[in-house]
Design a protein around this motif. Structure first.
Motif, PDB file in Angstrom:
ATOM      1  N   ALA A   1       1.486  15.784  17.328  1.00  0.00           N
ATOM      2  CA  ALA A   1       1.987  16.503  16.157  1.00  0.00           C
ATOM      3  C   ALA A   1       1.027  17.600  15.723  1.00  0.00           C
ATOM      4  O   ALA A   1       1.450  18.681  15.281  1.00  0.00           O
ATOM      5  CB  ALA A   1       2.225  15.520  15.012  1.00  0.00           C
ATOM      6  N   GLN A   2      -0.270  17.338  15.842  1.00  0.00           N
ATOM      7  CA  GLN A   2      -1.278  18.303  15.426  1.00  0.00           C
ATOM      8  C   GLN A   2      -1.489  19.422  16.443  1.00  0.00           C
ATOM      9  O   GLN A   2      -2.161  20.404  16.132  1.00  0.00           O
ATOM     10  CB  GLN A   2      -2.605  17.585  15.176  1.00  0.00           C
ATOM     11  CG  GLN A   2      -2.588  16.657  13.969  1.00  0.00           C
ATOM     12  CD  GLN A   2      -3.813  15.763  13.895  1.00  0.00           C
ATOM     13  OE1 GLN A   2      -4.450  15.467  14.903  1.00  0.00           O
ATOM     14  NE2 GLN A   2      -4.147  15.307  12.700  1.00  0.00           N
ATOM     15  N   ASN A   3      -0.901  19.268  17.627  1.00  0.00           N
ATOM     16  CA  ASN A   3      -1.132  20.246  18.695  1.00  0.00           C
ATOM     17  C   ASN A   3       0.162  20.845  19.240  1.00  0.00           C
ATOM     18  O   ASN A   3       0.264  21.151  20.423  1.00  0.00           O
ATOM     19  CB  ASN A   3      -1.929  19.594  19.826  1.00  0.00           C
ATOM     20  CG  ASN A   3      -3.375  19.349  19.455  1.00  0.00           C
ATOM     21  OD1 ASN A   3      -4.210  20.248  19.542  1.00  0.00           O
ATOM     22  ND2 ASN A   3      -3.684  18.130  19.020  1.00  0.00           N
TER      23      ASN A   3
ATOM     24  N   LEU B   1       2.521  16.291   9.242  1.00  0.00           N
ATOM     25  CA  LEU B   1       1.628  17.113  10.064  1.00  0.00           C
ATOM     26  C   LEU B   1       2.341  18.346  10.617  1.00  0.00           C
ATOM     27  O   LEU B   1       1.767  19.098  11.402  1.00  0.00           O
ATOM     28  CB  LEU B   1       1.073  16.267  11.217  1.00  0.00           C
ATOM     29  CG  LEU B   1       0.237  15.045  10.798  1.00  0.00           C
ATOM     30  CD1 LEU B   1      -0.140  14.209  12.018  1.00  0.00           C
ATOM     31  CD2 LEU B   1      -1.014  15.485  10.052  1.00  0.00           C
ATOM     32  N   GLY B   2       3.604  18.526  10.220  1.00  0.00           N
ATOM     33  CA  GLY B   2       4.335  19.725  10.614  1.00  0.00           C
ATOM     34  C   GLY B   2       5.291  19.565  11.775  1.00  0.00           C
ATOM     35  O   GLY B   2       5.893  20.540  12.225  1.00  0.00           O
TER      36      GLY B   2
ATOM     37  N   THR C   1       5.826  30.021  16.544  1.00  0.00           N
ATOM     38  CA  THR C   1       5.451  29.353  17.787  1.00  0.00           C
ATOM     39  C   THR C   1       6.500  28.313  18.152  1.00  0.00           C
ATOM     40  O   THR C   1       6.920  27.512  17.313  1.00  0.00           O
ATOM     41  CB  THR C   1       4.081  28.662  17.632  1.00  0.00           C
ATOM     42  OG1 THR C   1       3.100  29.653  17.330  1.00  0.00           O
ATOM     43  CG2 THR C   1       3.700  27.943  18.921  1.00  0.00           C
ATOM     44  N   ILE C   2       6.932  28.330  19.401  1.00  0.00           N
ATOM     45  CA  ILE C   2       7.889  27.340  19.876  1.00  0.00           C
ATOM     46  C   ILE C   2       7.148  26.044  20.158  1.00  0.00           C
ATOM     47  O   ILE C   2       6.229  25.997  20.971  1.00  0.00           O
ATOM     48  CB  ILE C   2       8.606  27.829  21.153  1.00  0.00           C
ATOM     49  CG1 ILE C   2       9.398  29.107  20.855  1.00  0.00           C
ATOM     50  CG2 ILE C   2       9.523  26.743  21.708  1.00  0.00           C
ATOM     51  CD1 ILE C   2      10.047  29.726  22.080  1.00  0.00           C
ATOM     52  N   ARG C   3       7.543  24.983  19.468  1.00  0.00           N
ATOM     53  CA  ARG C   3       6.885  23.699  19.635  1.00  0.00           C
ATOM     54  C   ARG C   3       7.452  22.972  20.853  1.00  0.00           C
ATOM     55  O   ARG C   3       8.648  23.068  21.149  1.00  0.00           O
ATOM     56  CB  ARG C   3       7.058  22.836  18.378  1.00  0.00           C
ATOM     57  CG  ARG C   3       6.363  23.431  17.156  1.00  0.00           C
ATOM     58  CD  ARG C   3       6.592  22.559  15.935  1.00  0.00           C
ATOM     59  NE  ARG C   3       5.944  21.251  16.037  1.00  0.00           N
ATOM     60  CZ  ARG C   3       4.698  21.010  15.672  1.00  0.00           C
ATOM     61  NH1 ARG C   3       3.930  21.995  15.191  1.00  0.00           N
ATOM     62  NH2 ARG C   3       4.184  19.800  15.762  1.00  0.00           N
ATOM     63  N   GLN C   4       6.596  22.276  21.543  1.00  0.00           N
ATOM     64  CA  GLN C   4       7.020  21.466  22.668  1.00  0.00           C
ATOM     65  C   GLN C   4       7.540  20.117  22.159  1.00  0.00           C
ATOM     66  O   GLN C   4       7.478  19.819  20.966  1.00  0.00           O
ATOM     67  CB  GLN C   4       5.860  21.272  23.637  1.00  0.00           C
ATOM     68  CG  GLN C   4       5.358  22.561  24.256  1.00  0.00           C
ATOM     69  CD  GLN C   4       4.333  22.305  25.343  1.00  0.00           C
ATOM     70  OE1 GLN C   4       4.657  21.958  26.472  1.00  0.00           O
ATOM     71  NE2 GLN C   4       3.067  22.476  25.001  1.00  0.00           N
TER      72      GLN C   4
END
Length: 262
Positions: free
Chosen positions: A27-29, A52-53, A4-7
């Motif tokens: 961070a969690q979303n 949190l990744g 998934t590409i993170r924003q």
């Protein structure tokens, strides 16, 4: 998911309180982060957000003026900003005539001047890209004449109003503006504002995690404004139909220090 590409989000005032919890929500979303605060604790906060990744960069900067805002803006680099959570703020208690001019100017410059400088820089980029989300932390204090908190409440009245105006200037351009309006929240705000000897300073307050969750959800839904907490919603409804003089006296009762200056 791994593919998934993170924003990418910017959160100011992220070392503690509502800002810290807003950054956690991001961070969690699915957001990587650029977080900022004017204290060294921002590095500890960034380390927590990484767990949190999220990929996280921290900037320690005083966001009350151009130098600090430019430092933060330059840290963005070529990255597209998907969300700006403009949360940095400063409070100040006691009577206006007894306040040090440097102290109340710091409130105005942090809450208004620096916030607007950052909003304009990042907002222009979002408008050019045709996409973006902006969350401005206002306050229900903006609805109330702030006896013994006059400058702070005045800055929040400005931000509450400004957010609606900016939202409609950006209407149809792919950029949403949301104003988060919390009430008294369990942070270090009242201690740093020298208001621990007041009724509001000693009263039970809202959970900053709850406030941040409400604000983040509203931002993601593109809502124009949100008041966190049912009791704060009730207070704003009452404020809208109550004479200003009555509201000012109510605020005096909550914010007057035990030993005000003559």
């Amino acid at each position: 998911m791994a593919d998934t590409i993170r924003q990418f989000a910017i959160v100011t005032g992220a070392s503690a309180g509502i800002g810290y919890e807003l950054a956690k929500q991001c961070a969690q979303n699915g957001f990587d982060l650029l977080v900022a605060a004017d204290n060294a604790e921002i590095e500890q906060a960034a380390a927590a957000f990484r767990k949190l990744g999220a990929k996280v960069e921290a900037v320690q900067a005083d966001l009350s003026g151009p130098e600090g805002v430019d430092k933060l803006y330059h840290a963005i680099g070529a990255r597209k900003v998907d969300a700006l959570l403009a949360n940095a703020g400063r409070g100040l208690g006691h009577g206006f005539l007894d306040q040090d001019p440097a102290a109340w100017r710091a409130v105005v410059d942090t809450n208004i001047t620096g916030t607007l400088l950052l909003l304009q820089k990042v907002g222009r980029d979002m408008r050019a890209a045709g996409a973006g989300r902006i969350l401005i932390t206002g306050s229900i204090a903006g609805f109330l004449p702030g006896t013994y908190q006059a400058v702070y409440n005045g800055t929040k009245a400005f931000l509450d109003s400004f957010s609606f105006a900016l939202r409609h200037e950006l209407w149809g351009k792919g950029v949403s503006v949301t104003c988060l309006m919390p009430g008294a929240t369990e942070t270090d705000f009242f201690e740093t504002a020298d208001m621990m000897d007041t009724k509001v300073g000693q009263a039970k307050k809202d959970d900053p995690a709850m406030v941040a969750q409400v604000g983040f959800k509203a931002m993601m839904n593109g809502e124009g404004d949100v008041v966190a907490g049912w009791h704060n919603k009730l207070q704003t409804a009452i404020a809208s139909v109550t004479p200003s003089g009555v509201l000012a006296e109510m605020h005096r009762n909550m914010a007057q220090p035990k030993n005000p200056a003559a």
